[in-house]
Design a protein around this motif. Structure first.
Motif, PDB file in Angstrom:
ATOM      1  N   PHE A  90       0.825  -1.216  -0.287  1.00  0.00           N
ATOM      2  CA  PHE A  90      -0.190   0.060   0.263  1.00  0.00           C
ATOM      3  C   PHE A  90       0.778   1.805   0.388  1.00  0.00           C
ATOM      4  O   PHE A  90       2.024   1.078   1.044  1.00  0.00           O
ATOM      5  N   LYS A  91       0.497   2.100  -0.614  1.00  0.00           N
ATOM      6  CA  LYS A  91       0.804   3.459  -1.096  1.00  0.00           C
ATOM      7  C   LYS A  91       0.263   4.751   0.094  1.00  0.00           C
ATOM      8  O   LYS A  91      -0.472   4.741  -0.271  1.00  0.00           O
ATOM      9  N   LEU A  92       0.515   5.302   1.336  1.00  0.00           N
ATOM     10  CA  LEU A  92      -0.068   6.073   1.963  1.00  0.00           C
ATOM     11  C   LEU A  92       0.685   7.895   1.890  1.00  0.00           C
ATOM     12  O   LEU A  92       1.925   7.573   1.762  1.00  0.00           O
ATOM     13  N   GLY A  93      -0.285   8.085   1.414  1.00  0.00           N
ATOM     14  CA  GLY A  93      -0.040   9.391   0.623  1.00  0.00           C
ATOM     15  C   GLY A  93      -1.561  10.389   0.284  1.00  0.00           C
ATOM     16  O   GLY A  93      -2.518  10.063   0.503  1.00  0.00           O
ATOM     17  N   SER A  97      -5.781   9.462  -6.687  1.00  0.00           N
ATOM     18  CA  SER A  97      -5.877   9.545  -8.368  1.00  0.00           C
ATOM     19  C   SER A  97      -4.607   8.192  -8.924  1.00  0.00           C
ATOM     20  O   SER A  97      -4.597   7.517  -9.871  1.00  0.00           O
ATOM     21  N   ARG A  98      -3.357   8.503  -7.735  1.00  0.00           N
ATOM     22  CA  ARG A  98      -2.140   7.362  -8.362  1.00  0.00           C
ATOM     23  C   ARG A  98      -2.365   6.174  -7.610  1.00  0.00           C
ATOM     24  O   ARG A  98      -1.499   5.774  -7.281  1.00  0.00           O
ATOM     25  N   GLY A  99      -3.668   5.927  -6.992  1.00  0.00           N
ATOM     26  CA  GLY A  99      -3.903   5.078  -5.723  1.00  0.00           C
ATOM     27  C   GLY A  99      -3.267   4.664  -4.781  1.00  0.00           C
ATOM     28  O   GLY A  99      -3.558   3.627  -3.409  1.00  0.00           O
ATOM     29  N   HIS A 100      -2.901   5.962  -3.391  1.00  0.00           N
ATOM     30  CA  HIS A 100      -2.936   6.624  -2.486  1.00  0.00           C
ATOM     31  C   HIS A 100      -3.732   6.351  -1.356  1.00  0.00           C
ATOM     32  O   HIS A 100      -5.207   6.710  -1.919  1.00  0.00           O
ATOM     33  N   VAL A 101      -3.181   5.813  -0.856  1.00  0.00           N
ATOM     34  CA  VAL A 101      -4.181   5.981   0.456  1.00  0.00           C
ATOM     35  C   VAL A 101      -4.210   6.916   1.422  1.00  0.00           C
ATOM     36  O   VAL A 101      -2.472   6.668   2.080  1.00  0.00           O
ATOM     37  N   LEU A 102      -4.865   7.096   2.146  1.00  0.00           N
ATOM     38  CA  LEU A 102      -4.904   8.637   3.487  1.00  0.00           C
ATOM     39  C   LEU A 102      -4.881   7.814   4.261  1.00  0.00           C
ATOM     40  O   LEU A 102      -3.838   8.524   5.284  1.00  0.00           O
ATOM     41  N   GLN A 103      -5.422   6.082   4.303  1.00  0.00           N
ATOM     42  CA  GLN A 103      -5.229   6.150   5.800  1.00  0.00           C
ATOM     43  C   GLN A 103      -4.994   4.732   5.811  1.00  0.00           C
ATOM     44  O   GLN A 103      -5.689   3.943   4.720  1.00  0.00           O
ATOM     45  N   LEU A 104      -4.759   3.909   6.583  1.00  0.00           N
ATOM     46  CA  LEU A 104      -4.249   2.061   6.251  1.00  0.00           C
ATOM     47  C   LEU A 104      -4.289   2.247   7.700  1.00  0.00           C
ATOM     48  O   LEU A 104      -3.949   1.918   8.618  1.00  0.00           O
ATOM     49  N   LEU A 105      -5.491   0.677   8.155  1.00  0.00           N
ATOM     50  CA  LEU A 105      -5.559  -0.207   8.926  1.00  0.00           C
ATOM     51  C   LEU A 105      -4.166  -1.841   8.678  1.00  0.00           C
ATOM     52  O   LEU A 105      -4.242  -2.414   7.989  1.00  0.00           O
ATOM     53  N   VAL A 106      -3.506  -2.012   9.258  1.00  0.00           N
ATOM     54  CA  VAL A 106      -3.030  -2.540  10.100  1.00  0.00           C
ATOM     55  C   VAL A 106      -3.467  -3.844  10.836  1.00  0.00           C
ATOM     56  O   VAL A 106      -3.230  -3.597  12.293  1.00  0.00           O
TER      57      VAL A 106
END
Length: 162
Positions: A90-93, A97-106
């Protein structure tokens, strides 16, 4: 604003996993856990910074769920190995529009590493529930990590602290 400004203004210190951090919140409320009858704070939160001179958050796992939030800087790539040994990226950013996510659950007990692949810094926030305690965190050990994930070792070994 540069990395040194952020480190100073947020009073960040070096983290054992790599990068810099500061705890910003520890709940007064406690919860019972299944961890030998122990109690944990309901929630903790930190700032976490990766920089061009400390760009890797080495593989580790936690006994609590962690949500990562992107704040500023360059995107950060997360590598997550789930309980079945499946690797996800995942890319957090900010650039959705480029597939980044603003938040991520691990999810708890998943191995994770984070890498700043470009730029001077990336600043995140993390919320941990039940709250973070060092006793609940395990850094990957090269020999056991390699034995657990032999097919992934060549790809993941740069992100295991040696």
């Amino acid at each position: 604003m540069n990395k040194q400004d952020i480190i100073e203004q947020l009073s960040l210190v070096k983290h054992i996993e790599g990068g810099y951090f500061k705890e910003t919140y520890r709940s007064d409320i406690t919860v019972n856990t299944d961890r030998k009858g122990s109690e944990r704070k309901l929630l903790t939160s930190i700032y976490y910074l990766l920089t061009d001179d400390s760009p890797v958050d080495y593989f580790h796992k936690n006994k609590s769920d962690i949500i990562h939030y992107f704040h500023i800087g360059y995107p950060i790539t997360y590598l997550i190995v789930d309980l079945q040994g499946k690797l996800s990226r995942f890319k957090l950013g900010f650039d959705v529009s480029r597939g980044h996510v603003l938040q991520l659950l691990v999810p708890k007990n998943c191995w994770k590493a984070a890498i700043l692949e470009e730029g001077e810094f990336g600043l995140l926030g993390e919320a941990v529930a039940p709250g973070f305690e060092y006793i609940d965190m395990e850094l990957a050990q090269p020999d056991s990590f390699k034995a657990s994930f032999p097919n992934l070792w060549d790809e993941l070994s740069p992100y295991v602290k040696h």
